[in-house]
Design a protein around this motif. Structure first.
Motif, short mmCIF file in Angstrom:
data_model
loop_
_atom_site.label_atom_id
_atom_site.label_comp_id
_atom_site.label_asym_id
_atom_site.label_seq_id
_atom_site.Cartn_x
_atom_site.Cartn_y
_atom_site.Cartn_z
N SER A 11 0.78 -1.36 0.09
CA SER A 11 0.24 -0.19 0.09
C SER A 11 0.83 1.31 -0.15
O SER A 11 0.69 2.14 -0.70
N PHE A 12 1.97 1.24 0.94
CA PHE A 12 2.56 2.45 0.84
C PHE A 12 3.66 2.69 -0.56
O PHE A 12 3.68 3.63 -1.09
N LEU A 13 4.02 1.62 -1.09
CA LEU A 13 4.85 1.71 -2.31
C LEU A 13 3.58 2.23 -3.44
O LEU A 13 3.99 2.98 -4.16
N ASN A 14 2.52 1.63 -3.41
CA ASN A 14 1.38 2.18 -4.50
C ASN A 14 1.01 3.62 -4.23
O ASN A 14 1.12 4.50 -5.08
N ASN A 15 0.68 3.97 -2.81
CA ASN A 15 0.11 5.16 -2.76
C ASN A 15 1.28 6.57 -2.52
O ASN A 15 0.82 7.49 -2.75
N TYR A 16 2.34 6.20 -2.04
CA TYR A 16 3.36 7.36 -1.74
C TYR A 16 4.80 7.12 -2.80
O TYR A 16 5.32 8.27 -2.99
N LEU A 17 4.88 6.08 -3.26
CA LEU A 17 6.29 5.97 -4.20
C LEU A 17 5.86 5.72 -5.55
O LEU A 17 6.53 5.54 -6.47
N GLY A 18 4.29 5.47 -5.85
CA GLY A 18 3.87 5.10 -7.04
C GLY A 18 4.42 3.92 -7.85
O GLY A 18 4.34 3.75 -9.06
N ILE A 19 4.86 2.98 -6.98
CA ILE A 19 5.18 1.73 -7.52
C ILE A 19 4.22 0.88 -7.61
O ILE A 19 3.79 0.46 -6.53
N SER A 20 3.70 0.27 -8.62
CA SER A 20 2.67 -0.75 -8.70
C SER A 20 3.03 -2.10 -8.26
O SER A 20 4.22 -2.50 -8.56
N SER A 21 2.61 -2.40 -6.94
CA SER A 21 3.34 -3.68 -6.33
C SER A 21 2.09 -4.52 -5.66
O SER A 21 1.25 -3.90 -4.86
N ASP A 22 2.15 -5.62 -5.77
CA ASP A 22 1.04 -6.71 -4.94
C ASP A 22 1.86 -7.90 -4.43
O ASP A 22 1.21 -8.99 -4.84
N VAL A 23 3.00 -8.04 -3.97
CA VAL A 23 3.69 -9.12 -3.82
C VAL A 23 3.35 -9.65 -2.26
O VAL A 23 3.25 -8.82 -1.40
N ASN A 24 2.99 -10.75 -2.26
CA ASN A 24 2.84 -11.46 -1.02
C ASN A 24 4.08 -11.89 -0.34
O ASN A 24 4.62 -13.04 -0.67
N TYR A 25 4.76 -11.31 0.54
CA TYR A 25 5.98 -11.51 1.02
C TYR A 25 6.00 -12.79 2.11
O TYR A 25 7.01 -13.42 1.86
N LEU A 26 4.58 -13.24 2.34
CA LEU A 26 4.66 -14.03 3.21
C LEU A 26 4.68 -15.72 2.52
O LEU A 26 5.01 -16.55 3.36
N MET A 27 4.23 -15.44 1.19
CA MET A 27 4.23 -16.54 0.53
C MET A 27 5.82 -16.99 -0.07
O MET A 27 5.95 -17.79 -0.71
N ASN A 28 6.70 -16.28 0.28
CA ASN A 28 8.15 -16.71 0.00
C ASN A 28 8.79 -17.56 0.96
O ASN A 28 8.77 -17.25 2.25
N GLY A 29 9.25 -18.72 0.60
CA GLY A 29 9.84 -19.55 1.60
C GLY A 29 11.48 -19.43 1.59
O GLY A 29 11.96 -20.23 2.59
#
Lengths: 302, 490
Positions: B329-347
């Motif tokens: 949300s921070f990346l999208n709203n404040y830095l204008g970087i489109s991102s929806d990575v789910n970091y928790l699904m990274n093993g």
């Protein structure tokens, strides 16, 4: 702390200033990391739900309202869990404190028949356990699975708490007890009239630890209550909600007054998380003293 | 203590007779009393259709639990409900009988007068037990004669157990009554009990709870030697000896699993041990902050996470790191970087991530013990160091740290003793499809195997292994502590 005032405070060198700035900054950052997640959860639960769903709430709340918290009462599974959790926290803690106080007092009585043997038999259980599965099979055999008492009975005798109470009572001047005994007080009267009032600090300490442990319990709900969703604790329920959205949708539909459009799974997850956190956050500042005493007492084992 | 040893021989001389019979009676009564809570030994289970979860105590007050498994047959009247009402009454009689016997057994710790007075309790009690057991037998016969296939008549192991104990109690009580009649010495005026026995009796509930919830599970180790399936029974037929232990070491898949799980366990515990100095440093630097209020605020906020359950930590993790969480949300709203990575699904780097969550939750709390240790350091040590021209760092290095090392050392030894115990909650809540192989610690493995897949014998065997190693490690750590510091840690 007087040493600091006499020492490094009076003449502040440039090095000291730099050190303090860096040091304080690091602690401010770490403290921020510790509390920001809860702030973030909180602003998302009180902001406009459609903005939350669109991931628009990042640093500050927009369109503040508290409907989500009110709406929770209609999520039937949740209200069940919170009742179960409150019941086990209150009952489990109260009984544990009574048992610990009584057992702690009795083990200070040198006259007790084979006292040190029985005391050791209780205390040694701190250092071994049969393992999770034998424990579960035992509970199954006792009929304490899918049974509310399965939360209460196994947690009554906590050897560590008994040690703490015993050590504390032994620090009370024995002359108080002796004079009461000479005046004809029975062991029971000495216990209720002298020992309990004087041991309030330690009893408060074990009570807050017991209450937190009960409130946060996940394992026993998970293992013992597998077939009784109505007995799930709050943490267990929250975990289920966090993992699956379908359960949540059903639960939300079961509450008649809640419109599914207004509530979305994300908001509900965050709100239930906050409800789990808030009691501890509220109680903690008042009880901090007891918590800190508790960990210190750990160093004094009897 | 010296008074105790002195009085013991006198006591023995005072009442040499009848102790054996009395002790047998007491033992029988204790066993009967214990079994009232245990569903596996319920004499009122006069039909195998009655739930195996109903203990004698429950049979007394819950008609519904008695007939839970065949409610319909009772409602239809095929099996008259009155049988079970009578059964309930019989259970009550039995419990009252046991209760009277228990009262008698407790009072038998008193003086001769009290023991004389108490004799009537086991007499009446055991007779009540006889009545109830005969009643239950007749009821079982009645049910059998009805011939309803869904509710067969049945004599349970619990019934045999109670018959045995009742006979023992009755016989011993008779012997005691006869002994009492033949008594030559006069009785005391008042029934009294020595303080030491009173205190012991008051303590027995604690002992009973300890026995039931801490010692009785050890009896469950027997599952490791049987081919047990959930809901089944243990018998000579499915006794397999050391089969599960052999599989543990010889079956390739199992062994690979165990090695992987042990690696995870040791790695995560090891990382915890390697970083166990962090709370100490946290405390040292926090006490260097001049403002007392600031220290207080930091301490309060950094200890709070310790008192939240792991599920809440997981909720926090989701709120920050999931695809709709703070970071994206921070990346999208404040830095204008489109991102929806789910970091928790990274093993990747699971060990490190688990360590960081553990630190986030625990550092502030673990620091408290060091903070109070620091405030307990004798100020004259610092003054002396200052006289010698020590600066801030020299004082930390030469005074504070050495004063904290004993505490650090004890905690270090304890964490080494607990190396196989990571706890279950953290790893359970964070595990998902992407990280399951690198997050599975021993506790989680046992849970997944036993509760998840129902492999009770195998998971019991692993649990036994873990218990034994843990106790050995604890003794080892204790011995090390004794040797190095002259003090034990347990």
């Amino acid at each position: 702390m007087s040493r600091k005032k006499s020492g490094s405070f009076i003449k502040k060198s440039a090095g000291d200033v730099v050190f303090n700035v860096v040091n304080i900054t690091v602690f401010v950052l770490f403290t921020f990391i510790c509390i920001f997640p809860f702030y973030y959860l909180f602003i998302n639960t009180i902001s406009d739900n459609s903005l939350v769903a669109a991931n628009q709430i990042t640093l500050y709340p927009v369109g503040i309202h508290f409907d989500n918290y009110i709406a929770l009462k209609d999520v039937s599974d949740f209200s069940n869990s919170i009742m179960v959790t409150i019941a086990r926290t209150v009952l489990g803690t109260a009984l544990m404190v009574i048992v610990s106080a009584f057992a702690g007092y009795l083990t200070t009585k040198r006259e007790m028949w084979k006292r040190s043997f029985w005391y050791r038999a209780v205390v040694v259980t701190m250092y071994f356990n049969a393992g999770l599965i034998p424990w579960y099979m035992n509970m199954l055999g006792l009929g304490l699975t899918d049974n509310f008492w399965g939360y209460i009975l196994p947690c009554l005798v906590v050897p560590y708490n008994i040690i703490l109470v015993k050590t504390y009572i032994e620090s009370i001047p024995s002359s108080l007890e002796e004079s009461a005994t000479i005046d004809g007080a029975s062991a029971m009267q000495v216990f209720t009239k002298i020992i309990v009032p004087l041991s309030k600090p330690i009893l408060a300490t074990i009570a807050v630890f017991g209450a937190v442990a009960n409130w946060n319990s996940l394992q026993d709900s998970l293992i013992l209550m597998a077939n009784s969703p109505e007995l799930y604790t709050l943490q267990h329920r929250l975990w289920i909600y966090l993992n699956t959205s379908s359960n949540l949708a059903t639960a939300m539909q079961s509450g008649g007054t809640v419109t599914a459009a207004a509530l979305n799974t994300k908001v509900i997850k965050y709100t239930i998380s906050m409800v789990t956190v808030i009691p501890i956050m509220l109680v903690y500042p008042f009880m901090q003293r007891y918590f800190e005493e508790g960990i210190m007492l750990g160093a004094v084992k009897g | 203590m010296s008074a105790k040893t002195a009085s013991a021989p006198i006591e023995k001389a005072a009442r040499p007779k009848g102790r054996f019979v009395l002790n047998v009676q007491r033992a029988a009564i204790v066993l009967a009393c214990a079994a009232t809570f245990y569903p596996g030994l319920n004499p009122a289970r006069i039909s195998s259709a009655i739930s195996t979860n109903v203990s004698l105590l429950v049979s007394c007050f819950s008609f519904d639990s008695l007939v839970a498994n065949f409610q319909r047959v009772v409602n239809q009247g095929t099996v008259p409900g009155s049988i079970f009402t009578v059964l309930q009454v019989m259970s009550i009689i039995c419990i009252v009988g046991v209760g009277l016997c228990v009262a008698g057994a407790c009072m038998s710790l008193g003086n001769n007068r009290m023991r004389h007075d108490a004799l009537k309790f086991p007499v009446i009690g055991s007779l009540l037990m006889v009545v109830s057991l005969v009643g239950m037998f007749l009821l079982a016969n009645t049910i059998a004669s009805l011939g309803v296939s869904s509710v067969p008549g049945y004599i349970s192991g619990g019934y045999v157990y109670y018959v045995f104990l009742t006979v023992v109690t009755l016989l011993t009580t008779l012997v005691l009554v006869i002994q009492d009649k033949r008594r030559t010495e006069p009785l005391e005026d008042k029934p009294e009990m020595k303080e030491k026995y009173k205190l012991f009796l008051m303590f027995t509930p604690v002992l009973a709870l300890t026995f039931v919830f801490a010692y009785l599970p050890l009896w469950g180790w027997r599952y490791a030697f049987f081919d047990y399936k959930a809901g089944g029974t243990l018998s000579a037929d499915n006794f397999v000896g050391l089969k599960w232990f052999t599989i543990l070491f010889q079956n390739d898949t199992t062994r690979a699993d165990v090695i992987r799980v042990l690696t995870n366990t040791l790695a995560m515990s090891g990382l915890g041990i390697i970083t166990s100095w962090i709370p100490m440093i946290f405390a040292v630097f926090l006490t260097q902050v001049p403002s007392k209020r600031f220290r207080r605020v930091v301490q309060t906020f950094t200890t709070v996470p310790n008192f939240l359950g792991w599920v809440v930590v997981y909720a926090v993790a989701l709120a920050i790191f999931s695809s709709d969480g703070f970071i994206n949300s921070f990346l999208n709203n404040y830095l204008g970087i489109s991102s929806d990575v789910n970091y928790l699904m990274n093993g990747d780097n699971m060990w490190l991530k688990m360590l960081l969550w553990g630190l986030w939750k625990g550092v502030g709390w673990s620091a408290i013990i060091y903070i109070s240790a620091i405030s307990g350091i004798d100020p004259s040590l610092y003054e002396a160091a200052e006289m010698d021209g020590a600066g801030r760092w020299a004082k930390i290095w030469h005074v504070t740290i050495p004063c904290l090392l004993p505490t650090f050392f004890v905690l270090l030894l304890l964490s080494i003793a607990n190396i196989l115990t990571n706890g279950l909650d953290q790893y359970l809540v964070f595990s998902n499809a992407a990280n399951s192989s690198s997050i599975e610690v021993l506790d989680l493995y046992v849970y997944n195997l036993g509760i998840g897949s129902g492999q009770i014998p195998m998971s019991t065997a692993i649990g036994m292994f873990k218990s034994v190693v843990s106790v050995a490690l604890l003794f080892g750590a204790n011995a090390a502590s004794k040797k190095l510091r002259g003090e034990s840690i347990i």
